[in-house]
Motif scaffolding. Structure first.
Motif, PDB file in Angstrom:
ATOM      1  N   VAL A  82       6.573  47.037   5.657  1.00  0.00           N
ATOM      2  CA  VAL A  82       5.927  46.090   5.862  1.00  0.00           C
ATOM      3  C   VAL A  82       5.935  44.954   6.262  1.00  0.00           C
ATOM      4  O   VAL A  82       6.932  44.664   5.866  1.00  0.00           O
ATOM      5  N   THR A  83       5.713  44.908   7.056  1.00  0.00           N
ATOM      6  CA  THR A  83       5.305  43.163   7.286  1.00  0.00           C
ATOM      7  C   THR A  83       4.468  42.222   6.332  1.00  0.00           C
ATOM      8  O   THR A  83       3.283  42.742   7.087  1.00  0.00           O
ATOM      9  N   LEU A  84       5.134  41.466   5.550  1.00  0.00           N
ATOM     10  CA  LEU A  84       4.713  40.895   4.675  1.00  0.00           C
ATOM     11  C   LEU A  84       4.177  39.760   4.878  1.00  0.00           C
ATOM     12  O   LEU A  84       5.392  39.009   5.137  1.00  0.00           O
ATOM     13  N   ALA A  85       3.172  39.465   4.442  1.00  0.00           N
ATOM     14  CA  ALA A  85       3.006  37.698   4.520  1.00  0.00           C
ATOM     15  C   ALA A  85       2.021  37.206   3.481  1.00  0.00           C
ATOM     16  O   ALA A  85       1.044  37.616   2.557  1.00  0.00           O
ATOM     17  N   THR A  86       2.277  36.144   2.816  1.00  0.00           N
ATOM     18  CA  THR A  86       1.964  34.744   1.450  1.00  0.00           C
ATOM     19  C   THR A  86       1.321  33.533   2.417  1.00  0.00           C
ATOM     20  O   THR A  86       2.580  33.488   3.389  1.00  0.00           O
ATOM     21  N   LYS A  87       0.941  33.009   1.677  1.00  0.00           N
ATOM     22  CA  LYS A  87       0.952  31.285   1.416  1.00  0.00           C
ATOM     23  C   LYS A  87       0.760  30.776   0.185  1.00  0.00           C
ATOM     24  O   LYS A  87       1.026  31.534  -0.872  1.00  0.00           O
ATOM     25  N   ALA A  88       0.974  29.459   0.480  1.00  0.00           N
ATOM     26  CA  ALA A  88       1.155  28.475  -0.220  1.00  0.00           C
ATOM     27  C   ALA A  88       0.088  27.280  -0.002  1.00  0.00           C
ATOM     28  O   ALA A  88       0.375  27.250   0.561  1.00  0.00           O
ATOM     29  N   GLY A  89      -0.148  26.090  -1.292  1.00  0.00           N
ATOM     30  CA  GLY A  89      -0.739  25.096  -0.828  1.00  0.00           C
ATOM     31  C   GLY A  89      -1.609  25.095  -0.764  1.00  0.00           C
ATOM     32  O   GLY A  89      -2.743  24.020  -0.895  1.00  0.00           O
ATOM     33  N   ILE A  90      -2.860  25.548  -1.776  1.00  0.00           N
ATOM     34  CA  ILE A  90      -4.434  25.449  -2.106  1.00  0.00           C
ATOM     35  C   ILE A  90      -3.895  25.763  -3.893  1.00  0.00           C
ATOM     36  O   ILE A  90      -2.957  26.326  -4.026  1.00  0.00           O
ATOM     37  N   HIS A 130      -1.264  27.058   3.203  1.00  0.00           N
ATOM     38  CA  HIS A 130      -2.602  27.899   3.184  1.00  0.00           C
ATOM     39  C   HIS A 130      -3.375  26.950   3.416  1.00  0.00           C
ATOM     40  O   HIS A 130      -5.277  27.386   4.219  1.00  0.00           O
ATOM     41  N   ARG A 131      -3.285  25.438   2.846  1.00  0.00           N
ATOM     42  CA  ARG A 131      -4.459  24.571   3.586  1.00  0.00           C
ATOM     43  C   ARG A 131      -3.599  23.008   3.917  1.00  0.00           C
ATOM     44  O   ARG A 131      -3.036  22.496   2.874  1.00  0.00           O
ATOM     45  N   VAL A 132      -4.331  22.070   4.441  1.00  0.00           N
ATOM     46  CA  VAL A 132      -2.945  20.961   5.080  1.00  0.00           C
ATOM     47  C   VAL A 132      -3.741  20.107   3.907  1.00  0.00           C
ATOM     48  O   VAL A 132      -4.966  19.400   3.440  1.00  0.00           O
ATOM     49  N   ASP A 133      -2.652  19.645   3.159  1.00  0.00           N
ATOM     50  CA  ASP A 133      -2.693  18.073   1.821  1.00  0.00           C
ATOM     51  C   ASP A 133      -2.518  16.939   3.293  1.00  0.00           C
ATOM     52  O   ASP A 133      -1.583  16.583   3.452  1.00  0.00           O
ATOM     53  N   SER A 134      -3.727  16.423   3.174  1.00  0.00           N
ATOM     54  CA  SER A 134      -4.072  15.356   4.011  1.00  0.00           C
ATOM     55  C   SER A 134      -3.390  13.945   3.202  1.00  0.00           C
ATOM     56  O   SER A 134      -2.541  13.026   3.734  1.00  0.00           O
ATOM     57  N   GLU A 324     -22.251  25.933   7.443  1.00  0.00           N
ATOM     58  CA  GLU A 324     -21.610  26.087   7.206  1.00  0.00           C
ATOM     59  C   GLU A 324     -21.419  26.587   7.063  1.00  0.00           C
ATOM     60  O   GLU A 324     -21.014  27.671   6.345  1.00  0.00           O
ATOM     61  N   ARG A 325     -19.783  27.686   7.319  1.00  0.00           N
ATOM     62  CA  ARG A 325     -19.231  28.727   7.507  1.00  0.00           C
ATOM     63  C   ARG A 325     -18.695  28.511   5.545  1.00  0.00           C
ATOM     64  O   ARG A 325     -17.915  29.509   5.665  1.00  0.00           O
ATOM     65  N   GLN A 326     -18.033  27.336   5.652  1.00  0.00           N
ATOM     66  CA  GLN A 326     -17.467  26.987   3.878  1.00  0.00           C
ATOM     67  C   GLN A 326     -18.250  25.804   3.566  1.00  0.00           C
ATOM     68  O   GLN A 326     -18.755  25.045   4.239  1.00  0.00           O
ATOM     69  N   GLN A 327     -18.161  25.615   2.459  1.00  0.00           N
ATOM     70  CA  GLN A 327     -18.938  24.980   1.592  1.00  0.00           C
ATOM     71  C   GLN A 327     -18.241  23.554   2.022  1.00  0.00           C
ATOM     72  O   GLN A 327     -19.052  22.776   1.774  1.00  0.00           O
ATOM     73  N   ASP A 328     -17.307  23.279   2.376  1.00  0.00           N
ATOM     74  CA  ASP A 328     -16.116  21.553   2.904  1.00  0.00           C
ATOM     75  C   ASP A 328     -15.436  22.165   3.501  1.00  0.00           C
ATOM     76  O   ASP A 328     -14.174  22.613   3.965  1.00  0.00           O
ATOM     77  N   ILE A 329     -16.357  21.808   4.394  1.00  0.00           N
ATOM     78  CA  ILE A 329     -15.844  21.577   5.861  1.00  0.00           C
ATOM     79  C   ILE A 329     -14.448  20.526   5.975  1.00  0.00           C
ATOM     80  O   ILE A 329     -14.458  21.022   7.098  1.00  0.00           O
ATOM     81  N   TYR A 330     -14.756  20.070   5.323  1.00  0.00           N
ATOM     82  CA  TYR A 330     -13.091  19.093   5.549  1.00  0.00           C
ATOM     83  C   TYR A 330     -11.925  19.399   4.666  1.00  0.00           C
ATOM     84  O   TYR A 330     -10.860  18.979   4.393  1.00  0.00           O
ATOM     85  N   PHE A 331     -11.997  20.575   3.941  1.00  0.00           N
ATOM     86  CA  PHE A 331     -11.015  21.627   3.419  1.00  0.00           C
ATOM     87  C   PHE A 331     -10.496  22.372   4.473  1.00  0.00           C
ATOM     88  O   PHE A 331      -9.301  22.683   4.180  1.00  0.00           O
ATOM     89  N   VAL A 332     -11.097  23.113   5.466  1.00  0.00           N
ATOM     90  CA  VAL A 332     -11.092  23.434   6.243  1.00  0.00           C
ATOM     91  C   VAL A 332     -10.761  22.854   7.375  1.00  0.00           C
ATOM     92  O   VAL A 332     -11.179  21.814   7.548  1.00  0.00           O
ATOM     93  N   LYS A 334     -12.574  22.764  10.525  1.00  0.00           N
ATOM     94  CA  LYS A 334     -13.574  21.764  11.377  1.00  0.00           C
ATOM     95  C   LYS A 334     -13.394  20.323  10.598  1.00  0.00           C
ATOM     96  O   LYS A 334     -14.070  19.956  12.302  1.00  0.00           O
ATOM     97  N   GLY A 335     -14.223  20.282  10.185  1.00  0.00           N
ATOM     98  CA  GLY A 335     -14.313  18.963   9.840  1.00  0.00           C
ATOM     99  C   GLY A 335     -12.893  17.142   9.810  1.00  0.00           C
ATOM    100  O   GLY A 335     -13.110  16.969  10.989  1.00  0.00           O
ATOM    101  N   ARG A 336     -12.130  18.221  10.528  1.00  0.00           N
ATOM    102  CA  ARG A 336     -10.856  17.208  10.596  1.00  0.00           C
ATOM    103  C   ARG A 336     -10.192  17.328  12.249  1.00  0.00           C
ATOM    104  O   ARG A 336     -10.549  16.266  13.050  1.00  0.00           O
ATOM    105  N   GLU A 337     -10.878  18.576  13.017  1.00  0.00           N
ATOM    106  CA  GLU A 337     -10.163  18.636  13.914  1.00  0.00           C
ATOM    107  C   GLU A 337     -11.903  17.258  14.818  1.00  0.00           C
ATOM    108  O   GLU A 337     -11.166  17.143  15.576  1.00  0.00           O
ATOM    109  N   GLU A 338     -12.919  17.334  14.411  1.00  0.00           N
ATOM    110  CA  GLU A 338     -13.970  16.400  15.104  1.00  0.00           C
ATOM    111  C   GLU A 338     -13.298  15.583  14.871  1.00  0.00           C
ATOM    112  O   GLU A 338     -13.506  14.197  15.415  1.00  0.00           O
ATOM    113  N   LEU A 339     -13.273  14.964  13.546  1.00  0.00           N
ATOM    114  CA  LEU A 339     -12.269  13.026  13.677  1.00  0.00           C
ATOM    115  C   LEU A 339     -10.983  12.986  14.320  1.00  0.00           C
ATOM    116  O   LEU A 339     -11.467  12.154  14.145  1.00  0.00           O
ATOM    117  N   GLN A 340     -10.199  14.401  14.743  1.00  0.00           N
ATOM    118  CA  GLN A 340      -9.139  13.651  14.490  1.00  0.00           C
ATOM    119  C   GLN A 340      -9.475  13.778  16.684  1.00  0.00           C
ATOM    120  O   GLN A 340      -8.740  12.248  16.900  1.00  0.00           O
TER     121      GLN A 340
END
Length: 344
Positions: A82-90, A130-134, A324-332, A334-340
C-alpha cells in the motif's frame, strides 16, 4: 468510447511518488454517507488492493480516528503493498466561530504521531495539509511537514484545497508531490489557475468527489433519502432549491454515458482522466465506496477514452450547476483563490 487496457497504470504522481492512476478513498467506510459495516468495509478495502488500487487515502478526522484504526487491520498484513496517505489540519470547532483549521507546526506533528499510532505504522507515504489555516503562514506549516520528512516519518508532502498562490509558496519551502482537490464534471473551478500551476511545478492531482458525492451514480435523488447524519444534507447542491436543476444536468450525464456504453460513474472518472491529459497533470482520482463491485466498476474507467462529442457536451454543464460545491467556499480553495487573484 475507446478502451485501451484493463490494468491500472503506475505513474509518477509528483516528485517521484509512484502510485496507480486510481486510488481508493476510504472516507465512506466511516459513515459520512450513511451507516457502514466494518466487516464489509474491510472486505472492500482488501478487494481494492487485490484489484491493484493500492493508493489508499484516509485522514485523521474520518470517523474521528475510526477510519485509520479500521485500515490498520488491513495494513497489519499488507503494508508493503500500500501507498498510504493521510491528512491533518482540520479541527472540529467547539463553539460557533472557532477556527476550523489548525496549521500550527506543533499541532501538525502531534496529529501525525497520533495517526501513526492508530494506523499501526512507522511512516506515511503521503501526508496532506488538509485545510489551510489563514492564521498561520503556509510556509511555517509546510516547514513542519519538511521536518517530518527529515525525521523519516513521512515520505512526501501533499496539500488539500489550496490556491495557486499557496501552492507556489508551499512548494518554495519543500517540493509538493500532490494536491487533493474536489474535481468533477460539475466542479471545475481549479482549472482556471491551479491546474496550470500544478502542471508547471510538476505537482500531481488527486481528485476527490469526482462522482459528485454519489449524485452522478443515482445514489441520491433528494435529500429526504439521506440518513439523518449523512453530511450531504449540508451541501448546497443537494438542497431542495438546487437539486431540481442539478437532476436535469445529471440526466444529460446519463445520456452521454448511455451513448458511450458505460456507466455514469465510469463516465465521470473517464472525464477526469481526459481533463488531466488536457492540462498535462498526473492524476490519480480516489473514488470512495463501501462495495467491492463499485471498485471494479471504477477501475474500468481508467482505461476509457471519451469521444470528442461527449467531451464537448460534458464541458458545458458546470456553468449551469446550482449551488456551491461546499457550504463554506472560503474554507475551501475557491473563495480564497478569487480573493487572492483580486488582490494581485
Amino acid at each position: 468510447m475507446v478502451q485501451e487496457t484493463t490494468a491500472l497504470e503506475i505513474i509518477n504522481l509528483g516528485q517521484g511518488l509512484q502510485v496507480p492512476n486510481q486510488g481508493f478513498g476510504s472516507m465512506s467506510l466511516s459513515g459520512p454517507y450513511g451507516s457502514a459495516d466494518d466487516a464489509q468495509s474491510l472486505r472492500t478495502a482488501n478487494h481494492a488492493i487485490d484489484a491493484g488500487v493500492t493508493f489508499v487515502d484516509t485522514a485523521n478526522i474520518y470517523g474521528e480516528g475510526h477510519n485509520e484504526k479500521l485500515l490498520a487491520q488491513v495494513l497489519k498484513t499488507r503494508r508493503d503493498e500500500v501507498t498510504l496517505a493521510t491528512k491533518a489540519g482540520i479541527v472540529r470547532p467547539k463553539n460557533p466561530g472557532d477556527p476550523r483549521a489548525n496549521g500550527e507546526p506543533a499541532f501538525i506533528k502531534k496529529c501525525l504521531d497520533e495517526s501513526l499510532q492508530r494506523l499501526g505504522v512507522d511512516e506515511v507515504d503521503l501526508y496532506y495539509y488538509h485545510r489551510v489555516d489563514s492564521r498561520v503562514p503556509i510556509e511555517e506549516t509546510v516547514g513542519a511537514y519538511a521536518d517530518l520528512v527529515q525525521a523519516g516519518k513521512i515520505r512526501f508532502i501533499g496539500l488539500s484545497e489550496v490556491t495557486s498562490n499557496e501552492l507556489r509558496r508551499a512548494h518554495a519551502v519543500h517540493p509538493i508531490a500532490a494536491i487533493q482537490m474536489e474535481y468533477s464534471i460539475l466542479s471545475r473551478d481549479i482549472e482556471r489557475w491551479l491546474l496550470p500551476t500544478a502542471s508547471e511545478l510538476g505537482v500531481g492531482l488527486v481528485p476527490y468527489a469526482s462522482l459528485g458525492r454519489g449524485f452522478f451514480t443515482g445514489a441520491v435523488d433528494s435529500v429526504e433519502q439521506l440518513e439523518a447524519k449523512d453530511f450531504r444534507r449540508n451541501f448546497p447542491r443537494f438542497t431542495d432549491e438546487n437539486i431540481g436543476t442539478n437532476l436535469t444536468l445529471r440526466s444529460r450525464i446519463y445520456e452521454v454515458a448511455a451513448r458511450e456504453g458505460i456507466t455514469p460513474a465510469q463516465l465521470s472518472l473517464a472525464w477526469v482522466y481526459e481533463q488531466a491529459r488536457e492540462f498535462n497533470v498526473a492524476v490519480s482520482p480516489i473514488p470512495g465506496t463501501r462495495f467491492a463491485a463499485h471498485v471494479d466498476e471504477n477501475v474500468a474507467a481508467a482505461s476509457l477514452r471519451l469521444s470528442a462529442q461527449s467531451l464537448e457536451e460534458l464541458n458545458t454543464l458546470a456553468d449551469q450547476v446550482a449551488g456551491e460545491r461546499q457550504q463554506d467556499i472560503y474554507f475551501v480553495s475557491k473563495g480564497r483563490e478569487e480573493l487572492q487573484m483580486a488582490q494581485a
